[in-house]
Design a protein around this motif. Structure first.
Motif, PDB file in Angstrom:
ATOM      1  N   LYS A   1       0.981  -1.072   0.106  1.00  0.00           N
ATOM      2  CA  LYS A   1      -0.135  -0.019  -0.087  1.00  0.00           C
ATOM      3  C   LYS A   1       0.849   1.213  -0.117  1.00  0.00           C
ATOM      4  CE  LYS A   1      -3.907  -2.041   2.271  1.00  0.00           C
ATOM      5  NZ  LYS A   1      -4.946  -1.915   3.608  1.00  0.00           N
ATOM      6  N   GLU A   2       0.289   2.440  -0.201  1.00  0.00           N
ATOM      7  CA  GLU A   2       0.893   3.673  -0.431  1.00  0.00           C
ATOM      8  C   GLU A   2       1.042   4.316   1.101  1.00  0.00           C
ATOM      9  OE1 GLU A   2      -0.205   5.447  -4.598  1.00  0.00           O
ATOM     10  OE2 GLU A   2      -0.933   6.282  -2.801  1.00  0.00           O
ATOM     11  N   ARG A   3       2.068   5.154   1.359  1.00  0.00           N
ATOM     12  CA  ARG A   3       1.919   5.511   2.702  1.00  0.00           C
ATOM     13  C   ARG A   3       0.750   6.412   2.918  1.00  0.00           C
ATOM     14  NH1 ARG A   3       7.745   8.574   3.873  1.00  0.00           N
ATOM     15  NH2 ARG A   3       8.429   6.471   3.489  1.00  0.00           N
ATOM     16  N   GLU A   4       0.502   6.384   4.156  1.00  0.00           N
ATOM     17  CA  GLU A   4      -0.862   6.991   4.426  1.00  0.00           C
ATOM     18  C   GLU A   4      -0.418   8.024   5.662  1.00  0.00           C
ATOM     19  OE1 GLU A   4      -4.415   5.352   5.878  1.00  0.00           O
ATOM     20  OE2 GLU A   4      -3.248   3.973   7.032  1.00  0.00           O
ATOM     21  N   PHE A   5      -1.246   9.190   5.935  1.00  0.00           N
ATOM     22  CA  PHE A   5      -1.242   9.905   7.026  1.00  0.00           C
ATOM     23  C   PHE A   5      -2.094   9.354   8.096  1.00  0.00           C
ATOM     24  CE2 PHE A   5      -1.471  13.719   9.272  1.00  0.00           C
ATOM     25  CZ  PHE A   5      -2.553  13.930   9.839  1.00  0.00           C
ATOM     26  N   VAL A   6      -1.450   9.472   9.278  1.00  0.00           N
ATOM     27  CA  VAL A   6      -1.966   9.079  10.460  1.00  0.00           C
ATOM     28  C   VAL A   6      -2.390  10.281  11.155  1.00  0.00           C
ATOM     29  CG1 VAL A   6      -1.658   7.576  12.470  1.00  0.00           C
ATOM     30  CG2 VAL A   6      -0.661   6.846  10.173  1.00  0.00           C
ATOM     31  N   ALA A   7      -1.320  10.831  11.791  1.00  0.00           N
ATOM     32  CA  ALA A   7      -1.814  12.205  12.914  1.00  0.00           C
ATOM     33  C   ALA A   7      -0.663  13.176  12.577  1.00  0.00           C
ATOM     34  CB  ALA A   7      -1.688  11.287  14.219  1.00  0.00           C
ATOM     35  N   SER A   8      -1.239  14.397  12.942  1.00  0.00           N
ATOM     36  CA  SER A   8      -0.051  15.583  12.970  1.00  0.00           C
ATOM     37  C   SER A   8      -0.380  16.342  14.180  1.00  0.00           C
ATOM     38  CB  SER A   8      -0.272  16.348  11.628  1.00  0.00           C
ATOM     39  OG  SER A   8      -1.191  16.803  11.480  1.00  0.00           O
ATOM     40  N   ILE A   9       0.498  16.948  14.421  1.00  0.00           N
ATOM     41  CA  ILE A   9       0.378  18.281  15.462  1.00  0.00           C
ATOM     42  C   ILE A   9       1.300  19.527  14.904  1.00  0.00           C
ATOM     43  CG2 ILE A   9       2.306  17.110  16.936  1.00  0.00           C
ATOM     44  CD1 ILE A   9       0.775  18.259  19.424  1.00  0.00           C
ATOM     45  N   LEU A  10       0.482  20.769  14.930  1.00  0.00           N
ATOM     46  CA  LEU A  10       1.202  21.830  14.506  1.00  0.00           C
ATOM     47  C   LEU A  10       1.884  22.358  15.540  1.00  0.00           C
ATOM     48  CD1 LEU A  10      -1.730  23.073  12.179  1.00  0.00           C
ATOM     49  CD2 LEU A  10       0.157  21.359  11.689  1.00  0.00           C
ATOM     50  N   TRP A  11       2.994  23.211  14.762  1.00  0.00           N
ATOM     51  CA  TRP A  11       3.675  23.864  16.117  1.00  0.00           C
ATOM     52  C   TRP A  11       3.361  25.160  16.561  1.00  0.00           C
ATOM     53  CZ3 TRP A  11       6.113  28.748  15.701  1.00  0.00           C
ATOM     54  CH2 TRP A  11       5.835  29.227  14.122  1.00  0.00           C
ATOM     55  N   SER A  12       2.634  25.908  15.381  1.00  0.00           N
ATOM     56  CA  SER A  12       2.187  27.219  15.816  1.00  0.00           C
ATOM     57  C   SER A  12       0.872  27.419  16.772  1.00  0.00           C
ATOM     58  CB  SER A  12       1.656  27.941  14.346  1.00  0.00           C
ATOM     59  OG  SER A  12       0.656  26.967  13.718  1.00  0.00           O
ATOM     60  N   THR A  13      -0.237  26.398  16.460  1.00  0.00           N
ATOM     61  CA  THR A  13      -1.392  26.331  17.100  1.00  0.00           C
ATOM     62  C   THR A  13      -1.541  25.046  18.061  1.00  0.00           C
ATOM     63  OG1 THR A  13      -2.567  25.360  15.364  1.00  0.00           O
ATOM     64  CG2 THR A  13      -2.462  27.754  15.355  1.00  0.00           C
ATOM     65  N   GLY A  14      -1.022  24.206  18.011  1.00  0.00           N
ATOM     66  CA  GLY A  14      -0.863  22.793  18.670  1.00  0.00           C
ATOM     67  C   GLY A  14      -2.079  22.175  18.035  1.00  0.00           C
ATOM     68  N   ALA A  15      -2.790  22.405  16.937  1.00  0.00           N
ATOM     69  CA  ALA A  15      -3.764  21.821  16.441  1.00  0.00           C
ATOM     70  C   ALA A  15      -3.376  20.401  16.009  1.00  0.00           C
ATOM     71  CB  ALA A  15      -4.296  22.419  15.008  1.00  0.00           C
ATOM     72  N   ILE A  16      -4.443  19.484  16.311  1.00  0.00           N
ATOM     73  CA  ILE A  16      -4.018  18.111  15.932  1.00  0.00           C
ATOM     74  C   ILE A  16      -5.181  17.502  14.981  1.00  0.00           C
ATOM     75  CG2 ILE A  16      -4.080  15.852  17.151  1.00  0.00           C
ATOM     76  CD1 ILE A  16      -3.017  17.176  19.726  1.00  0.00           C
ATOM     77  N   TYR A  17      -4.666  16.605  14.285  1.00  0.00           N
ATOM     78  CA  TYR A  17      -5.355  15.853  13.230  1.00  0.00           C
ATOM     79  C   TYR A  17      -4.956  14.454  13.125  1.00  0.00           C
ATOM     80  CZ  TYR A  17      -5.484  20.770  11.716  1.00  0.00           C
ATOM     81  OH  TYR A  17      -5.666  22.114  11.640  1.00  0.00           O
ATOM     82  N   TYR A  18      -6.169  13.734  12.874  1.00  0.00           N
ATOM     83  CA  TYR A  18      -6.161  12.246  12.766  1.00  0.00           C
ATOM     84  C   TYR A  18      -6.698  11.810  11.574  1.00  0.00           C
ATOM     85  CZ  TYR A  18      -4.888  12.446  17.827  1.00  0.00           C
ATOM     86  OH  TYR A  18      -4.254  12.698  19.093  1.00  0.00           O
ATOM     87  N   VAL A  19      -6.267  10.663  11.068  1.00  0.00           N
ATOM     88  CA  VAL A  19      -6.813   9.971   9.829  1.00  0.00           C
ATOM     89  C   VAL A  19      -8.153   9.341  10.598  1.00  0.00           C
ATOM     90  CG1 VAL A  19      -5.721   7.836  10.288  1.00  0.00           C
ATOM     91  CG2 VAL A  19      -6.924   8.559   8.088  1.00  0.00           C
ATOM     92  N   ASP A  20      -9.340   9.062  10.007  1.00  0.00           N
ATOM     93  CA  ASP A  20     -10.597   8.626  10.645  1.00  0.00           C
ATOM     94  C   ASP A  20     -10.529   7.323  11.189  1.00  0.00           C
ATOM     95  OD1 ASP A  20     -12.827  10.104   8.379  1.00  0.00           O
ATOM     96  OD2 ASP A  20     -12.053  11.074   9.994  1.00  0.00           O
ATOM     97  N   SER A  21      -9.500   6.520  10.676  1.00  0.00           N
ATOM     98  CA  SER A  21      -9.423   5.084  10.988  1.00  0.00           C
ATOM     99  C   SER A  21      -8.598   4.907  12.540  1.00  0.00           C
ATOM    100  CB  SER A  21      -8.720   4.307  10.124  1.00  0.00           C
ATOM    101  OG  SER A  21      -7.316   4.877   9.777  1.00  0.00           O
ATOM    102  N   VAL A  22      -8.156   5.882  12.965  1.00  0.00           N
ATOM    103  CA  VAL A  22      -7.288   5.983  14.236  1.00  0.00           C
ATOM    104  C   VAL A  22      -8.045   6.851  15.253  1.00  0.00           C
ATOM    105  CG1 VAL A  22      -5.324   5.307  13.033  1.00  0.00           C
ATOM    106  CG2 VAL A  22      -5.639   7.744  13.898  1.00  0.00           C
ATOM    107  N   LYS A  23      -8.982   7.766  14.883  1.00  0.00           N
ATOM    108  CA  LYS A  23      -9.526   8.647  15.944  1.00  0.00           C
ATOM    109  C   LYS A  23     -10.066   7.791  17.247  1.00  0.00           C
ATOM    110  CE  LYS A  23     -10.737  12.380  12.688  1.00  0.00           C
ATOM    111  NZ  LYS A  23     -11.758  13.169  12.029  1.00  0.00           N
ATOM    112  N   GLY A  24      -9.880   8.396  18.363  1.00  0.00           N
ATOM    113  CA  GLY A  24     -10.329   7.557  19.565  1.00  0.00           C
ATOM    114  C   GLY A  24      -9.314   6.464  20.120  1.00  0.00           C
TER     115      GLY A  24
END
Length: 119
Positions: free
Chosen positions: A43-66
């Motif tokens: 499979k291709e590489r996929e995004f899992v999670a990120s955290i931004l330096w400026s705001t601390g905002a956090i993002y997740y791919v739906d499959s790992v949320k929670g």
């Protein structure tokens, strides 16, 4: 040259937990957006999670949320990925990335750490 070294991967049974770490050197860690990506066999590489330096905002791919939690310790130049309730489909090589761009279109990458979840 910024260097990233992942650790904490391994073999775990379904339902188990692992914590991945990514230590960053030779860069201004606090100024980078940090992310975790994964690539399963065939499979291709996929995004899992990120955290931004400026705001601390956090993002997740739906499959790992929670189930997964990303965090960073600027004093230790380290980003973490706490993984719980692991599933066999989480099996992959997990990569850490550092970027000044939100989309990680240009990033520094680690070599990856293998996570294997047995059923």
């Amino acid at each position: 040259q910024v260097q990233l070294v992942e650790s904490g991967g391994g073999l775990v049974q379904a339902g188990g937990s692992l914590r991945l770490s990514c230590a960053v050197s030779r860069g201004t860690f606090s100024s980078y957006n940090m992310g975790w990506f994964r690539q399963a066999p065939g499979k291709e590489r996929e995004f899992v999670a990120s955290i931004l330096w400026s705001t601390g905002a956090i993002y997740y791919v739906d499959s790992v949320k929670g189930r997964f939690t990303i965090s960073r310790d600027n004093a230790k130049n380290t980003v973490y990925l706490q993984m719980t309730s692991l599933k066999p489909e989480d099996t992959a090589v997990y990569y850490c990335a550092a970027s000044t761009r939100v989309a990680f279109s240009a990033a520094y990458w680690g070599r990856g750490t293998q996570v294997t979840v047995s059923s």
